[in-house]
Design an enzyme around this catalytic site. Sequence first.
Site, PDB file in Angstrom:
ATOM      1  N   GLY A 414      11.114  32.931  25.436  1.00 38.93           N
ATOM      2  CA  GLY A 414      11.815  32.779  24.167  1.00 38.93           C
ATOM      3  C   GLY A 414      11.261  33.712  23.106  1.00 38.93           C
ATOM      4  N   GLY A 416      11.592  34.514  18.673  1.00 37.46           N
ATOM      5  CA  GLY A 416      12.073  34.057  17.373  1.00 37.46           C
ATOM      6  C   GLY A 416      11.549  34.946  16.271  1.00 37.46           C
ATOM      7  N   THR A 420       6.811  35.404  19.873  1.00 37.69           N
ATOM      8  CA  THR A 420       7.343  35.407  21.234  1.00 37.69           C
ATOM      9  C   THR A 420       6.627  34.327  22.030  1.00 37.69           C
ATOM     10  OG1 THR A 420       7.744  37.787  21.107  1.00 37.69           O
ATOM     11  CG2 THR A 420       7.695  36.813  23.297  1.00 37.69           C
ATOM     12  N   VAL A 421       7.364  33.597  22.862  1.00 39.89           N
ATOM     13  CA  VAL A 421       6.795  32.505  23.653  1.00 39.89           C
ATOM     14  C   VAL A 421       6.725  32.923  25.119  1.00 39.89           C
ATOM     15  CG1 VAL A 421       6.982  30.082  24.300  1.00 39.89           C
ATOM     16  CG2 VAL A 421       7.743  30.817  22.037  1.00 39.89           C
ATOM     17  N   LYS A 435       2.621  30.776  22.248  1.00 36.51           N
ATOM     18  CA  LYS A 435       3.376  31.418  21.170  1.00 36.51           C
ATOM     19  C   LYS A 435       2.517  32.527  20.565  1.00 36.51           C
ATOM     20  CE  LYS A 435       5.912  30.211  16.941  1.00 36.51           C
ATOM     21  NZ  LYS A 435       6.253  29.094  16.042  1.00 36.51           N
ATOM     22  N   ASP A 532      13.259  21.956   9.347  1.00 36.77           N
ATOM     23  CA  ASP A 532      14.106  22.853  10.150  1.00 36.77           C
ATOM     24  C   ASP A 532      14.641  22.137  11.380  1.00 36.77           C
ATOM     25  OD1 ASP A 532      15.424  25.204  10.644  1.00 36.77           O
ATOM     26  OD2 ASP A 532      13.736  26.183  11.640  1.00 36.77           O
TER      27      ASP A 532
END
Length: 735
Positions: A414, A416, A420-421, A435, A532
Site C-alpha cells: 500500500g 499513501g 509506503t507500507v 510503514k 479520518d
Amino acid sequence: MPVHLVMQAFMLLLSYELAEAAPPIAKPNCKSSCGNLQIPYPFGIGPECYLDKWFEIVCNGTGGSAQAFITSIDKEVRQIIIGNNPSTNNFIEPTVQVQVPTIYSQHCKYAGNHSIVNITGSPFHFSHYHNAFISVGCDNNAIIDNIFPKVFGCESDCKKDMKVDKKVKCSGFNCCESTNIPSNLQAFDVRFRSRNKSNDEEGGIKHCKYAFLADKGWLEKSKRDPSSVQYWEYVPVVLEWAIFLRNNNSRKLYHFLEGGRKVRCFISDENKDYFYSFFCHCAPGYKGNPYVDGGCEDINECEDHLHNCKNKLDCENTEGGYNCEKRKSKLKIVIVGFGTGLGVLFLPTTWVLYKLIKKKIEIKLKKKFFKKNGGLLLQQQLSSTKNNVQNTKLFNSKELKKATDHFSKDRIIGKGGQGTVYKGMLGDGQIIAIKKCNIVDKANLEHFINEIVILSQINHRNVVKLLGCCLETEVPLLIYEFIPNGTLFQYIHEENEGVQLTWAMRLKIAIEIAGALSYLHSAASLPIYHRDIKSTNILLDEKYRAKVADFGTSKIVKIDQTHVTTVVQGTFGYLDPEYFQTGQFTEKSDVYSFGVVLVELLTGEKPVSSTRSEEGRSLSTYFILSMNENHLFDILDDCVREEGDKEDIIIVANLAKKCLHLNGKERPTMGEVAMELQGIQKKDTNGQENYEELHNVRSKEIDPSYACSTTTQSYSEIASSSSSIVLPSSSFKSL
C-alpha cells in the site's frame, strides 16, 4: 608584446575548445538561454527546438533583462531544472519555477485581480514538496478550492489576546501557513470564509484577505514578510513536470532510453488511453541534459571533490565513477608489502580496533537518525502523557531489512500521502506490516510521531495494533500487526471473486467499528478523536473482523475538552459539515464520518460519485433525500435488501440518519450507536425483539433539518450561508 598576444590567442582558443567540449543542453542550432536563464531541451526557443507545444519558450527582450515565458500555460519562467541538482549532482524531480499571481478576496481594494491558476491537462503540476500555502488576513479561513476529495487550508485571526510566536512568521496572527499541500494539484483557487460563523451570516466585518502558493526556498532566502503580500503581484512557484507521450510517439520514448548506462528514465506505471508519462536524468557519475544526444558527460569526481578518497592524489577518475587505488610504483608496492607483513603480526589487535571504531560509528549514526526522525519529539510527547510505550518494541534496522528483503518493491502492499507500507516476516515467522515515511520533513515526522503516541495508548481488538517502531534508520518506520484481507472499501465498492459481504457481516463490521470509536472517545485513558474515519481506513483481518487504522491525523484531548480547533483537513464525502464551517472538531465529527460508512454498508454506494444525479453527488445527501422520499429500499445494496430483515434495516437506516444530523449536538454518541447496533444483532441471534425500543426508533419523526440542502443555489451562495451542511452538488461538476 608578441608573446603576450600569442598567450592571449592561446587562452582564447583553449576556452573555445572547452566550450565546444561542454555537453549540449539544447538541440543543435537552437538558443540555449534567454537572458540569464538557461533553456534546456525538452524546453526550447523557436521551431523544432522544443519537444512539443507544452515546452515552447518565448524570449522577450534582450540581454540580461530578457524574460522567458512558457506559452502553453502563459507563465514567466525563472528557473528550469531537468533532473540533476546543479550543486550536488544528486537526482531530483524535474521542476520549473514560474511567476504566479496572488489571489485577493472580493473585499480588497484590488478587486478584480482574483485570478484562478488552471494548468489542468498540462504536463505540469504544483509541487507539494517545494511549495507552501500561505494566507493573510483577519478572521480568515482560507480553503484551496476544487481539490476533491480532500479539504485543505489554514486559518488566521487578529485577536489582541492571541499568543503569537514571534519566531514564526505565519503562526496564525494575521497570517497562516501550511507546507503540506495536496499532491498533483493543477488548478489553484482559494475560497475565503470567516472563522466566526456569525460574521458569514450577518455580513460581519469584511476583512481583506490574500492567499498564494510560493516556493519555500524563495521565501526562506528572500526573508520576505508574507503579511506584506498586498504589495506583491506575483510570487515564484515551483511546478513539477514530466513528458507525455502516446503510443504513436513511442519512437521518441525509445530515443530517450537509448542513452544506455548514462541515462536513467522513469516511466509511469499508469497506462490510460495508451498514454505514458516519464522523465529522465543523467545516471550517477554523469551530469548534463539527458534529453539530448551526448548530453550526459562523465563527472571527474577527483577534480570536483566528489570522492571519498583520503586525498586527491589517491583518486583516479573512471568512466561513470572513480576509484581510490591508483597504480602503485615498485617502491609503493614494497612499502605496502612491508606494511602488510607488520599488519599480519598485529592483525588481532587491528581487528578489535576496527570493530570498536565501526561500532562507535554505527552508534553515532543511529543517534543522528534518532534525533532527525523525531526521537526527541517522541520522548517529549510520551513524557507529557500518563502512559508510556512499555508494550511498544524498538526494532533494529537490520531485522527489518531482512524481514522485507531490503524493502523490495515486491513487498509493497500500500501507498499513501504519508508513507509506503511493506509486508514482512520476522525471524520467528510473525507477519508484520511496516510503514515507511515517504519524505523526511517536519510535517510527515509529526504525523508519524503522533501515530506512535496515539497507538501506544490503545488496547482494543478492533484497532490495528502497533508492535513497535524504528527511528535509527534514514526515515522513521512504524511496525504493525499484519491485517491480511485489505480494506472495507475494497469489499464494498470493488469486485471480489471470493468473499462477498453478507448482511450479517456488514452489521458485525458496523458494530466493531462503532465499538472501537466508542472506546477511543470514552474508554481510553485520554479521549482520542480519530479525524479520518472512512472505509479505506477500516481493515479486515483473516476472520473479517474490522480493524480501525491510520491514526496519523488523530488527536488526544483533555478530559474537560469538548473539541479541538485545527486546520480543516479530511476527505470529501466523510467530512463533518459543522467542522468544515467552524474548524472545531468534536467527537460528534467522528460520528458523522461513521454515519457515512454505515450508509456505504447499507447502499454499496461511494461517498461521492459523479454517476448519481447532481443533487445527490454526496452520498449523505443522496441517502437522506431518498429516505425523506420513502425510497430507502430502492437504493439499498442487493444483499442487504435480500438478506436483511426489513425492520432491522429501517433501524440501521434511521440510526445512520441521526449520525448525519447537521447539528452535532443532536447526533448520538458512538457508545449509543454501538448499543443500538448490538441490540439488533442480539435480537437476530436470540430470535427475540425488543418491541418497545424498535417502536421508539421507527416512530420518531426525523426533523427536516436532518436532510441535506436540496437548493440549486450557487456554490458560493451555499458556502456563505449558515444552513449549508455538506459540499453541495454543484461543487462536483468537475467530475
